[in-house]
Design a protein around this motif. Structure first.
Motif, mmCIF file in Angstrom:
data_model
loop_
_atom_site.group_PDB
_atom_site.id
_atom_site.type_symbol
_atom_site.label_atom_id
_atom_site.label_comp_id
_atom_site.label_asym_id
_atom_site.label_seq_id
_atom_site.Cartn_x
_atom_site.Cartn_y
_atom_site.Cartn_z
ATOM 1 N N ASN A 1 -12.352 3.820 -3.495
ATOM 2 C CA ASN A 1 -13.105 4.977 -2.999
ATOM 3 C C ASN A 1 -13.400 4.839 -1.507
ATOM 4 N N LYS A 2 -13.768 3.633 -1.090
ATOM 5 C CA LYS A 2 -14.031 3.394 0.332
ATOM 6 C C LYS A 2 -12.755 3.512 1.155
ATOM 7 N N ALA A 3 -11.658 3.054 0.564
ATOM 8 C CA ALA A 3 -10.365 3.160 1.250
ATOM 9 C C ALA A 3 -10.033 4.624 1.535
ATOM 10 N N GLN A 4 -10.318 5.487 0.569
ATOM 11 C CA GLN A 4 -10.061 6.914 0.740
ATOM 12 C C GLN A 4 -10.907 7.483 1.875
ATOM 13 N N GLU A 5 -12.165 7.027 1.967
ATOM 14 C CA GLU A 5 -13.048 7.482 3.047
ATOM 15 C C GLU A 5 -12.506 7.081 4.415
ATOM 16 N N PHE A 6 -11.898 5.906 4.495
ATOM 17 C CA PHE A 6 -11.378 5.393 5.765
ATOM 18 C C PHE A 6 -9.962 5.872 6.062
ATOM 19 N N GLY A 7 -9.395 6.658 5.144
ATOM 20 C CA GLY A 7 -8.039 7.142 5.363
ATOM 21 C C GLY A 7 -6.984 6.087 5.112
ATOM 22 N N LEU A 8 -7.321 5.086 4.271
ATOM 23 C CA LEU A 8 -6.374 4.029 3.937
ATOM 24 C C LEU A 8 -5.724 4.318 2.588
ATOM 25 N N SER A 9 -4.573 3.719 2.379
ATOM 26 C CA SER A 9 -3.852 3.903 1.116
ATOM 27 C C SER A 9 -4.600 3.195 -0.015
ATOM 28 N N GLN A 10 -4.958 3.961 -1.050
ATOM 29 C CA GLN A 10 -5.631 3.367 -2.198
ATOM 30 C C GLN A 10 -4.701 2.412 -2.951
ATOM 31 N N ILE A 11 -3.434 2.744 -2.979
ATOM 32 C CA ILE A 11 -2.460 1.881 -3.652
ATOM 33 C C ILE A 11 -2.366 0.533 -2.930
ATOM 34 N N MET A 12 -2.318 0.579 -1.588
ATOM 35 C CA MET A 12 -2.223 -0.659 -0.807
ATOM 36 C C MET A 12 -3.467 -1.522 -1.000
ATOM 37 N N VAL A 13 -4.641 -0.890 -0.960
ATOM 38 C CA VAL A 13 -5.892 -1.626 -1.143
ATOM 39 C C VAL A 13 -5.942 -2.256 -2.527
ATOM 40 N N ALA A 14 -5.519 -1.501 -3.557
ATOM 41 C CA ALA A 14 -5.518 -2.028 -4.923
ATOM 42 C C ALA A 14 -4.611 -3.254 -5.045
ATOM 43 N N LYS A 15 -3.424 -3.201 -4.416
ATOM 44 C CA LYS A 15 -2.498 -4.330 -4.456
ATOM 45 C C LYS A 15 -3.094 -5.564 -3.785
ATOM 46 N N VAL A 16 -3.697 -5.359 -2.632
ATOM 47 C CA VAL A 16 -4.270 -6.479 -1.879
ATOM 48 C C VAL A 16 -5.376 -7.153 -2.682
ATOM 49 N N TRP A 17 -6.304 -6.347 -3.237
ATOM 50 C CA TRP A 17 -7.446 -6.953 -3.913
ATOM 51 C C TRP A 17 -7.079 -7.514 -5.287
ATOM 52 N N ARG A 18 -6.096 -6.905 -5.950
ATOM 53 C CA ARG A 18 -5.643 -7.502 -7.210
ATOM 54 C C ARG A 18 -5.048 -8.888 -6.944
ATOM 55 N N SER A 19 -4.329 -8.998 -5.825
ATOM 56 C CA SER A 19 -3.750 -10.290 -5.443
ATOM 57 C C SER A 19 -4.843 -11.312 -5.142
ATOM 58 N N ILE A 20 -5.901 -10.855 -4.464
ATOM 59 C CA ILE A 20 -7.025 -11.747 -4.155
ATOM 60 C C ILE A 20 -7.709 -12.203 -5.433
ATOM 61 N N PHE A 21 -7.956 -11.260 -6.356
ATOM 62 C CA PHE A 21 -8.601 -11.601 -7.614
ATOM 63 C C PHE A 21 -7.774 -12.620 -8.398
ATOM 64 N N GLU A 22 -6.459 -12.350 -8.507
ATOM 65 C CA GLU A 22 -5.582 -13.216 -9.294
ATOM 66 C C GLU A 22 -5.482 -14.610 -8.670
ATOM 67 N N ASN A 23 -5.462 -14.679 -7.361
ATOM 68 C CA ASN A 23 -5.336 -15.950 -6.667
ATOM 69 C C ASN A 23 -6.554 -16.845 -6.852
ATOM 70 N N ASN A 24 -7.738 -16.216 -6.969
ATOM 71 C CA ASN A 24 -8.968 -16.976 -7.097
ATOM 72 C C ASN A 24 -9.381 -17.214 -8.551
ATOM 73 N N ARG A 25 -8.801 -16.446 -9.465
ATOM 74 C CA ARG A 25 -9.210 -16.533 -10.863
ATOM 75 C C ARG A 25 -8.790 -17.867 -11.483
ATOM 76 N N GLY A 26 -9.756 -18.540 -12.071
ATOM 77 C CA GLY A 26 -9.447 -19.768 -12.788
ATOM 78 C C GLY A 26 -9.299 -20.989 -11.903
ATOM 79 N N LYS A 27 -9.597 -20.849 -10.583
ATOM 80 C CA LYS A 27 -9.466 -21.997 -9.677
ATOM 81 C C LYS A 27 -10.845 -22.443 -9.206
ATOM 82 N N VAL A 28 -11.018 -23.744 -9.111
ATOM 83 C CA VAL A 28 -12.285 -24.304 -8.672
ATOM 84 C C VAL A 28 -12.031 -25.145 -7.445
#
Length: 437
Positions: free
Chosen positions: A410-437
């Motif tokens: 939603n914030k990406a849309q306000e800033f005129g950024l691609s929602q698809i691109m933002v979703a890809k970036v943050w899904r990658s961040i979530f997956e990279n950090n998930r399960g790691k200590v």
């Protein structure tokens, strides 16, 4: 911990201790092909080095820089510039007798509370000697930024107050004192303080003239906030006020407000110190800062040791009777580093014609900030995971990730950024950090 890294358009990282082998600084984002300002750096360092007056530390250091990287044939290559200044005249043995005793008003106890260890030899990173890095970095950036006029001089030292301001006189005496009439009184006063093995502080005035209107940014990047941060980061500085400062607290709005006579800037000083809403109006930017007495004195004092036992301590060494003359070039350096950011950002806002290299440097800086943010996020995630493991709480929370992702889109849309691109970036961040200590 990035406390030794100054995040700015021209990022700098400083390192080294007062009694270590050397003090150093790394300066990034200086464009290639610039003639390296070696003489300007040495001249700037000479103003802050010890031994310039009978009231500064008697430590004898040449403070000559050695360039480790980033140059070829006397010009910048565009790569990080690393400078070193070697410590030649440190006398660490003079601190051995007090290595387990905390010096009053020094950083010893605070550093020990935080790290459970501290460098007792002259204060380590808390020493004023670390300011070599600041002065050297500012001298380099000085060659690529067109700065406004900056005047810095003491208003008072101890109980002696300047009755007049003669900047030419201030530039031609070792104390930077602006008043001929009271100069002999100041010398006599400082001599008496030195003979008593004591120290004094004072108040320093700063005026920035011919500053372009619009310099500074709203909210968290206000010009007065950035200048305050820069000045307060200097050891020994304990207060700052802009314009009429604390006197404004006693005035009514009708008394504090000043009429606007023209949209054109002038050198008139204002109650707000030439800054409204965090942005320069074009009038003289003025502020004052206070410097506490140098805490290293030869008078016996009461303290405690690492075991919390009461101890008497009497320091022996080479101390400054008054640190103000040596703080002035450091303050000028920090002001220039703060202004470099504000001036550079304003060029982007006004869409001044920038070269391809400058635009690339701006993008590189943003990318670096993103990387630092990701690193910090990673460290916090590690702390959260350890906490959950300790308390036997669920680690992976898909619903929370889903809600956060929707919010970011939603914030990406306000800033005129691609929602698809933002979703890809943050899904990658979530997956990279998930399960790691």
């Amino acid at each position: 911990m990035n406390s030794n890294f100054l995040r700015s358009v021209y990022g700098i990282t400083s390192f080294g201790e007062s009694h270590g082998k050397a003090i150093g600084v790394i300066i990034e984002d200086i464009k290639p092909g610039i003639v390296f300002p070696l003489s300007a750096i040495n001249k700037a360092l000479a103003k802050r080095k010890p031994g310039r007056s009978p009231f500064s530390s008697a430590r004898q250091e040449e403070d000559r820089i050695e360039v480790i990287s980033g140059l070829i044939d006397g010009k910048t290559t565009g790569m990080p510039i690393c400078l070193l200044v070697y410590n030649r005249d440190h006398r660490s043995h003079t601190y051995e007798a007090i290595k387990d005793i905390f010096r009053p008003e020094h950083a010893d106890l605070a550093y020990f509370s935080k790290y459970k260890i501290y460098d007792y030899r002259g204060g380590g990173r808390a020493s004023g000697r670390e300011t070599i890095a600041r002065v050297a970095a500012a001298a380099i950036i000085d060659s690529v930024i067109d700065y406004p006029q900056i005047d810095i001089y003491p208003l008072s030292i101890g109980i002696v107050r300047a009755k007049q301001t003669d900047l030419k006189f201030a530039r031609n005496n070792d104390l930077n004192w602006p008043c001929r009439e009271t100069y002999s009184d100041l010398l006599a006063y400082l001599t008496s303080i030195k003979n008593a093995k004591d120290s004094v502080g004072g108040i320093v005035q700063v005026k920035i003239d011919n500053i372009k209107p619009g310099i500074g940014d709203p909210v968290y990047q206000k010009l007065d906030a950035k200048l305050a941060e820069a000045i307060i980061s200097i050891g020994g500085v304990k207060g700052i006020e802009f314009g009429s400062g604390f006197d404004l607290a006693r005035l009514k709005g009708s008394e504090a407000n000043q009429t606007i006579e023209s949209i054109k800037p002038d050198k008139k000083e204002t109650n707000a110190g030439g800054i409204w809403g965090g942005i320069a109006t074009g009038s003289t930017v003025s502020f004052r800062f206070s410097v506490k007495p140098t805490p290293s004195i030869g008078i016996e004092q009461t303290s405690v040791d690492k075991s919390n036992n009461a101890r008497k301590i009497q320091l022996e060494g080479r101390f400054d009777t008054c640190i103000i003359p040596r703080i002035i070039p450091v303050a000028e350096a920090m002001i220039k580093l703060a202004l470099a950011d504000a001036i550079s950002y304003q060029k982007l806002i006004e869409e001044e014609e920038l070269g391809l290299q400058q635009l690339r440097e701006a993008i590189d800086k943003i990318d670096e900030d993103l990387l630092i943010s990701l690193y910090r996020r990673k460290k916090i995630v590690e702390i959260v995971k350890k906490w959950k493991q300790t308390h036997n709480e669920q680690d992976y929370q898909p619903q929370r990730e889903k809600e956060l992702l929707e919010s970011l889109q939603n914030k990406a849309q306000e800033f005129g950024l691609s929602q698809i691109m933002v979703a890809k970036v943050w899904r990658s961040i979530f997956e990279n950090n998930r399960g790691k200590v």
